[in-house]
Every structure is written in C-alpha cells, then in structure tokens.
Design a protein around this motif. Structure first.
Motif, PDB file in Angstrom:
ATOM      1  N   LYS A  67       6.632  40.259 -17.601  1.00 19.34           N
ATOM      2  CA  LYS A  67       6.912  41.693 -17.487  1.00 19.34           C
ATOM      3  C   LYS A  67       8.138  42.098 -18.276  1.00 19.34           C
ATOM      4  O   LYS A  67       8.189  43.180 -18.861  1.00 19.34           O
ATOM      5  CB  LYS A  67       7.077  42.044 -16.003  1.00 19.34           C
ATOM      6  N   ILE A  68       9.154  41.214 -18.325  1.00 17.97           N
ATOM      7  CA  ILE A  68      10.415  41.556 -18.992  1.00 17.97           C
ATOM      8  C   ILE A  68      10.500  41.000 -20.410  1.00 17.97           C
ATOM      9  O   ILE A  68      11.521  41.181 -21.077  1.00 17.97           O
ATOM     10  CB  ILE A  68      11.605  41.041 -18.161  1.00 17.97           C
ATOM     11  N   ALA A  69       9.441  40.349 -20.874  1.00 20.09           N
ATOM     12  CA  ALA A  69       9.493  39.710 -22.197  1.00 20.09           C
ATOM     13  C   ALA A  69       9.633  40.720 -23.318  1.00 20.09           C
ATOM     14  O   ALA A  69      10.299  40.458 -24.326  1.00 20.09           O
ATOM     15  CB  ALA A  69       8.243  38.849 -22.405  1.00 20.09           C
ATOM     16  N   THR A  70       9.016  41.899 -23.195  1.00 19.22           N
ATOM     17  CA  THR A  70       9.064  42.892 -24.270  1.00 19.22           C
ATOM     18  C   THR A  70      10.474  43.419 -24.518  1.00 19.22           C
ATOM     19  O   THR A  70      10.768  43.918 -25.598  1.00 19.22           O
ATOM     20  CB  THR A  70       8.145  44.074 -23.937  1.00 19.22           C
ATOM     21  N   LEU A  71      11.344  43.291 -23.529  1.00 15.78           N
ATOM     22  CA  LEU A  71      12.727  43.764 -23.669  1.00 15.78           C
ATOM     23  C   LEU A  71      13.698  42.646 -24.032  1.00 15.78           C
ATOM     24  O   LEU A  71      14.629  42.858 -24.819  1.00 15.78           O
ATOM     25  CB  LEU A  71      13.184  44.439 -22.372  1.00 15.78           C
ATOM     26  N   LEU A  72      13.484  41.441 -23.515  1.00 15.86           N
ATOM     27  CA  LEU A  72      14.498  40.397 -23.608  1.00 15.86           C
ATOM     28  C   LEU A  72      14.169  39.286 -24.598  1.00 15.86           C
ATOM     29  O   LEU A  72      15.027  38.432 -24.839  1.00 15.86           O
ATOM     30  CB  LEU A  72      14.725  39.791 -22.213  1.00 15.86           C
ATOM     31  N   ALA A  73      12.986  39.262 -25.152  1.00 15.32           N
ATOM     32  CA  ALA A  73      12.656  38.245 -26.160  1.00 15.32           C
ATOM     33  C   ALA A  73      13.171  38.700 -27.525  1.00 15.32           C
ATOM     34  O   ALA A  73      12.405  38.890 -28.478  1.00 15.32           O
ATOM     35  CB  ALA A  73      11.157  37.984 -26.188  1.00 15.32           C
ATOM     36  N   ARG A  74      14.487  38.850 -27.615  1.00 11.06           N
ATOM     37  CA  ARG A  74      15.119  39.386 -28.823  1.00 11.06           C
ATOM     38  C   ARG A  74      16.419  38.642 -29.083  1.00 11.06           C
ATOM     39  O   ARG A  74      17.057  38.122 -28.148  1.00 11.06           O
ATOM     40  CB  ARG A  74      15.374  40.885 -28.682  1.00 11.06           C
ATOM     41  N   SER A  75      16.816  38.613 -30.347  1.00  5.82           N
ATOM     42  CA  SER A  75      18.007  37.857 -30.724  1.00  5.82           C
ATOM     43  C   SER A  75      19.295  38.601 -30.405  1.00  5.82           C
ATOM     44  O   SER A  75      20.267  38.006 -29.943  1.00  5.82           O
ATOM     45  CB  SER A  75      17.957  37.528 -32.218  1.00  5.82           C
ATOM     46  N   ASN A  76      19.323  39.908 -30.632  1.00  3.06           N
ATOM     47  CA  ASN A  76      20.527  40.711 -30.403  1.00  3.06           C
ATOM     48  C   ASN A  76      20.132  42.043 -29.779  1.00  3.06           C
ATOM     49  O   ASN A  76      19.204  42.718 -30.264  1.00  3.06           O
ATOM     50  CB  ASN A  76      21.284  40.976 -31.713  1.00  3.06           C
ATOM     51  N   ARG A 120      24.122  46.705  -7.099  1.00  2.00           N
ATOM     52  CA  ARG A 120      25.520  46.328  -6.894  1.00  2.00           C
ATOM     53  C   ARG A 120      26.045  46.999  -5.637  1.00  2.00           C
ATOM     54  O   ARG A 120      26.177  48.222  -5.587  1.00  2.00           O
ATOM     55  CB  ARG A 120      26.363  46.736  -8.103  1.00  2.00           C
ATOM     56  N   PRO A 121      26.374  46.242  -4.595  1.00  2.00           N
ATOM     57  CA  PRO A 121      26.909  46.837  -3.363  1.00  2.00           C
ATOM     58  C   PRO A 121      28.392  47.180  -3.515  1.00  2.00           C
ATOM     59  O   PRO A 121      29.029  46.840  -4.511  1.00  2.00           O
ATOM     60  CB  PRO A 121      26.688  45.727  -2.319  1.00  2.00           C
ATOM     61  N   PHE A 122      28.906  47.862  -2.499  1.00  2.00           N
ATOM     62  CA  PHE A 122      30.333  48.191  -2.485  1.00  2.00           C
ATOM     63  C   PHE A 122      31.155  46.896  -2.446  1.00  2.00           C
ATOM     64  O   PHE A 122      30.794  45.918  -1.801  1.00  2.00           O
ATOM     65  CB  PHE A 122      30.655  49.057  -1.271  1.00  2.00           C
ATOM     66  N   TRP A 123      32.272  46.903  -3.156  1.00  5.06           N
ATOM     67  CA  TRP A 123      33.127  45.714  -3.175  1.00  5.06           C
ATOM     68  C   TRP A 123      34.583  46.149  -3.056  1.00  5.06           C
ATOM     69  O   TRP A 123      34.950  47.286  -3.358  1.00  5.06           O
ATOM     70  CB  TRP A 123      32.912  44.915  -4.464  1.00  5.06           C
ATOM     71  N   TRP A 124      35.424  45.196  -2.595  1.00  4.65           N
ATOM     72  CA  TRP A 124      36.836  45.488  -2.419  1.00  4.65           C
ATOM     73  C   TRP A 124      37.705  44.646  -3.350  1.00  4.65           C
ATOM     74  O   TRP A 124      38.476  45.164  -4.130  1.00  4.65           O
ATOM     75  CB  TRP A 124      37.227  45.283  -0.963  1.00  4.65           C
ATOM     76  N   LEU A 125      37.584  43.305  -3.266  1.00  2.86           N
ATOM     77  CA  LEU A 125      38.378  42.426  -4.121  1.00  2.86           C
ATOM     78  C   LEU A 125      37.575  41.889  -5.295  1.00  2.86           C
ATOM     79  O   LEU A 125      38.051  41.883  -6.429  1.00  2.86           O
ATOM     80  CB  LEU A 125      38.941  41.258  -3.300  1.00  2.86           C
ATOM     81  N   THR A 126      36.390  41.400  -5.052  1.00  5.12           N
ATOM     82  CA  THR A 126      35.532  40.855  -6.113  1.00  5.12           C
ATOM     83  C   THR A 126      34.151  41.482  -6.011  1.00  5.12           C
ATOM     84  O   THR A 126      33.664  41.771  -4.904  1.00  5.12           O
ATOM     85  CB  THR A 126      35.408  39.319  -5.994  1.00  5.12           C
ATOM     86  N   SER A 127      33.512  41.676  -7.148  1.00  3.73           N
ATOM     87  CA  SER A 127      32.211  42.344  -7.196  1.00  3.73           C
ATOM     88  C   SER A 127      31.099  41.325  -7.363  1.00  3.73           C
ATOM     89  O   SER A 127      31.294  40.231  -7.894  1.00  3.73           O
ATOM     90  CB  SER A 127      32.167  43.348  -8.342  1.00  3.73           C
ATOM     91  N   SER A 128      29.921  41.735  -6.923  1.00  9.73           N
ATOM     92  CA  SER A 128      28.691  40.965  -7.121  1.00  9.73           C
ATOM     93  C   SER A 128      27.593  41.931  -7.520  1.00  9.73           C
ATOM     94  O   SER A 128      27.542  43.077  -7.021  1.00  9.73           O
ATOM     95  CB  SER A 128      28.292  40.211  -5.847  1.00  9.73           C
ATOM     96  N   ILE A 129      26.717  41.494  -8.397  1.00  8.52           N
ATOM     97  CA  ILE A 129      25.615  42.335  -8.852  1.00  8.52           C
ATOM     98  C   ILE A 129      24.363  41.467  -8.929  1.00  8.52           C
ATOM     99  O   ILE A 129      24.415  40.323  -9.386  1.00  8.52           O
ATOM    100  CB  ILE A 129      25.939  43.002 -10.204  1.00  8.52           C
ATOM    101  N   TYR A 130      23.236  42.010  -8.479  1.00  8.87           N
ATOM    102  CA  TYR A 130      22.004  41.250  -8.319  1.00  8.87           C
ATOM    103  C   TYR A 130      20.921  41.796  -9.251  1.00  8.87           C
ATOM    104  O   TYR A 130      20.809  43.019  -9.451  1.00  8.87           O
ATOM    105  CB  TYR A 130      21.512  41.326  -6.876  1.00  8.87           C
ATOM    106  N   ALA A 131      20.113  40.898  -9.808  1.00  9.03           N
ATOM    107  CA  ALA A 131      18.956  41.262 -10.628  1.00  9.03           C
ATOM    108  C   ALA A 131      17.701  41.060  -9.799  1.00  9.03           C
ATOM    109  O   ALA A 131      17.490  39.980  -9.227  1.00  9.03           O
ATOM    110  CB  ALA A 131      18.905  40.407 -11.894  1.00  9.03           C
ATOM    111  N   GLU A 132      16.844  42.095  -9.753  1.00  7.94           N
ATOM    112  CA  GLU A 132      15.646  42.053  -8.914  1.00  7.94           C
ATOM    113  C   GLU A 132      14.439  42.526  -9.713  1.00  7.94           C
ATOM    114  O   GLU A 132      14.526  43.490 -10.489  1.00  7.94           O
ATOM    115  CB  GLU A 132      15.825  42.945  -7.675  1.00  7.94           C
ATOM    116  N   ILE A 133      13.326  41.835  -9.507  1.00  5.84           N
ATOM    117  CA  ILE A 133      12.044  42.220 -10.101  1.00  5.84           C
ATOM    118  C   ILE A 133      11.072  42.478  -8.957  1.00  5.84           C
ATOM    119  O   ILE A 133      10.790  41.577  -8.165  1.00  5.84           O
ATOM    120  CB  ILE A 133      11.490  41.132 -11.038  1.00  5.84           C
TER     121      ILE A 133
END
Length: 392
Positions: free
Chosen positions: A163-172, A244-257
């Motif tokens: 599903k994501i190949a059309t966007l990410l199968a690229r060099s730059n 990306r949920p609310f964060w105070w000291l350090t952030s975390s971000i999640y990738a979901e399909i």
C-alpha cells in the motif's frame, strides 16, 4: 385603408428596400415578420442582438391570410426603423444580413471559448435558437513512477507494504511545509501541511501530509499538542497515519497503517544533543544522534554505526527561516535507478548506504521527519509577533 394589387405591392417593396426580386425575396430578406394582433410595435431580434422595430405591421386580412381575395392585399402602409432611429433609411439589404451572420459566428466562438473553461462534462446549451455542444477533457492526475525498483529488500512482503510502496520506493524525498499565514501575521497556530516530491520527478508531487488536531490545543499547547497526521499519495488516497500524543519531557510518535501500529520513534532526553530511537514493532533498527545547536543533518544509523538513511533540513532563505516555520527536508534513502535519473535528478548527490531500508522502515523514517519539524523547527508565532527560539 389602401387596396393594392400584388404587383403594386411588389414594386413598393422593391423600391423601399432596394432589393432585386419579387415579394417573396423581399419578405425573406427582411427575415420573418410577426404580426401583432393589436397592430402595435413588434421587436425582431437578430442573432447578434440588433433590434428592428416595426410600426403598424398589420399586413393580414380579416381572414388571417397574407393575400386577400381577388389578388389584393388589405393592409396599412408600414415603415421600417433600424436601430431605433426614426430618420435613418432602411438598411435590411443582403450586406446587412451578411454582417449579422458574421456577428453570430463571432459570438458563438466567444461563448464556446468561455464555456470550455468552466464546463467539466458534456452539456448542451441553447443559445438564440441554436443547440451548441461544448466538450472539455479534464486532465487526469497520475502517481509518478517509483525511482527505485521494488526488488530485494524493497519488495513488498505484506499488503501494508504494498500500500505504501508508491510513496516510499524512492531514492530521495523532498518534504516541504506550507506557509501558515495566520501564524505569521496573527500568531494563530494552524494545522501543519506538507507536500512530498520525488527529486527524480519534480514536476508533480507524489504525496502530501496533513495534520488533524484540536484548535484550542494548538493555541495552548503549541509544539506539545497531540495530533494525527494523514499521509496520502498524489491521488488523495490515505496510505498511513502518524499519531503523536501530548508530551512533557520527551516526545513519541507512532506510524500506523489501517489503525495497526507498525513502528514508533522515541526521543531521548539530552541537554543539547538530539537523540532518537527508531523501532519497527518491538525491535530497534536505527538511532539518530545529532550534535545539536546549528547542525541540521540527522543521520540514521544501525547498531554498527553504518549509514542507513539521512534527513537534511534545508536553508530556504533569511526571510523564511526568521519569520516562518515553512521548512524543507530532504530524506535520502540511497541510489536511484539509472532509468529514473534524468534532468535535474542527475545533479543530486546520492547517499551511500549499507543496505536499503524496507518499506516499513522508510515509513518510520518519514515519521521521524515530521517529529523533527515539530520538536525543533516550529518555534514561531505566539502573540502575533514572529520570533525565533535558538535554544530548547
């Protein structure tokens, strides 16, 4: 009332209109005469919009026919007034009718040109008694081809990777953030939007990123606000999301399909260095250790310190950097195929990597670029006066 024979009326019309022919030719040259039951004024509109006024145009007998009995016509002597002037002589000759025909052609061409721009489908428009057919072809939007062959590690292993190949199968990939005018002028925090372009095919974007967040949370929490961003292809189809949920000291971000988490990026706290850990599932596959301060290059390395990918934050000019958050990021995944390197792409410096990242790992790297933009390069706004924060 005046009683005239058919020949007398023909002579009268021939002399009055300066035309050759009998009564039939004169009637045809004058277009169509429509009688008014009350004998009043009647307007005859040409296709070019000219009006001819006829007074006392009652040429009909009591039985309603043009010619009366015995070959005589019962009618009133009429006068023709052109363009609303009572003194100008009649001008309904062949040259005048030819001018009307030319004016009609010009008008129809102008209308066709105007409606071709606005019409999207086939339609029929009635104009002055004519059915004019206009047809336009809407340009089709296509996803630019990939710049790296989907073989080996780039071969999709699951339906999610396909599903994501059309966007990410690229060099730059070139990720550019839009200018937020309300933030620039009023200090009003808006949702972030990005355009994703393949350097090998710069004429059209390959995808876009759009944030979805609460309005009040954006104004109060600023860069610490929770949000969800949708990553779509050039056709507008959603490929995956980052959360990306609310964060105070350090952030975390999640990738979901399709609502299923495939990877996460955790930021490690440090006084001046910028350190991120990249996970695919529960396994860490890369780390980013940036020295901080004015270093805008973030190199993705494996456990052995080998280069896997790189994110560069470009300098867009003094005005952009001082007054806006419209940053530009180049994500380098390695070499492109020789067939895709045409035009300006031949001048792009390619990155030497130990191994190409899989499609799922590239989705996590793109997620990292979004986190970097929100963590370190979204410092403007506030109370309507743009400013730049140098430190953390």
């Amino acid at each position: 009332m005046i009683y005239l024979s058919r020949r007398s009326l023909s002579s009268l019309l021939r002399s009055g209109f300066n035309l050759r022919g009998d009564l039939t030719a004169a009637a045809v040259s004058c277009s169509s005469l429509f009688s008014d039951a009350d004998g009043g004024i009647k307007k005859l509109h040409s296709r070019a919009g000219n009006a001819v006024l006829w007074r006392n145009s009652q040429l009909c007998s009591s039985q309603g026919s043009f010619f009366g009995r015995g070959g005589q016509v019962s009618g009133s002597v009429f006068r023709c007034f052109c363009s609303g002037s009572d003194t100008s002589p009649p001008s309904l000759d062949r040259k005048f009718l030819a001018q009307l025909w030319v004016a009609d052609k010009k008008k129809l061409k102008a209308m066709e040109k105007r409606y071709k721009k606005a019409s999207k489908h086939r339609n029929y428009t009635e104009n002055d008694g004519f059915d004019v057919h206009f047809e336009t072809v809407e340009p089709t939007v296509e996803q630019p081809p990939v710049s790296q062959s989907m073989s080996g590690l780039l071969k999709p292993k699951t339906s999610d990777e396909a599903k994501i190949a059309t966007l990410l199968a690229r060099s730059n990939l070139l990720v550019t953030r839009d200018i937020e005018w309300a933030n620039l002028v009023l200090g009003f925090e808006q949702e972030n939007r990005y355009i994703v372009v393949d350097v090998c095919y710069p004429e059209a974007p390959v995808g876009s990123i759009r944030e979805q967040s609460n309005l009040l949370a954006r104004q109060l929490l600023r860069t610490r606000r929770p949000f969800v961003a949708s990553i779509t292809d050039a056709l507008g189809n959603e490929l995956f999301r980052v959360r990306r949920p609310f964060w105070w000291l350090t952030s975390s971000i999640y990738a979901e399909i399709d609502g299923e988490e495939i990877g996460v990026v955790h930021r490690r706290w440090h006084l001046w260095r910028r350190i991120y850990d990249l996970y695919l599932g529960n396994n860490q596959f890369a780390v980013v250790e940036n020295p901080g301060f004015w270093n805008w290059t973030f190199t993705v390395k494996d456990a052995d310190g080998e280069v896997l990918a790189q994110i560069d934050r470009d300098w867009r000019g003094f005005g952009f950097e001082i007054f806006t958050d419209a940053g530009q990021y180049v994500i380098r995944f390695g070499k492109a195929d020789a067939a895709a390197k045409t035009g300006p792409a031949t001048l792009v410096e390619e990155l030497e990597v130990k191994r190409p990242l899989t499609l799922s790992e590239r989705a996590v790297v793109l997620t990292l670029a979004i986190s970097l933009d929100n963590d370190y390069f979204s410092r403007h706004g506030g109370w309507g006066i743009p400013f730049m924060a140098v430190g953390e």
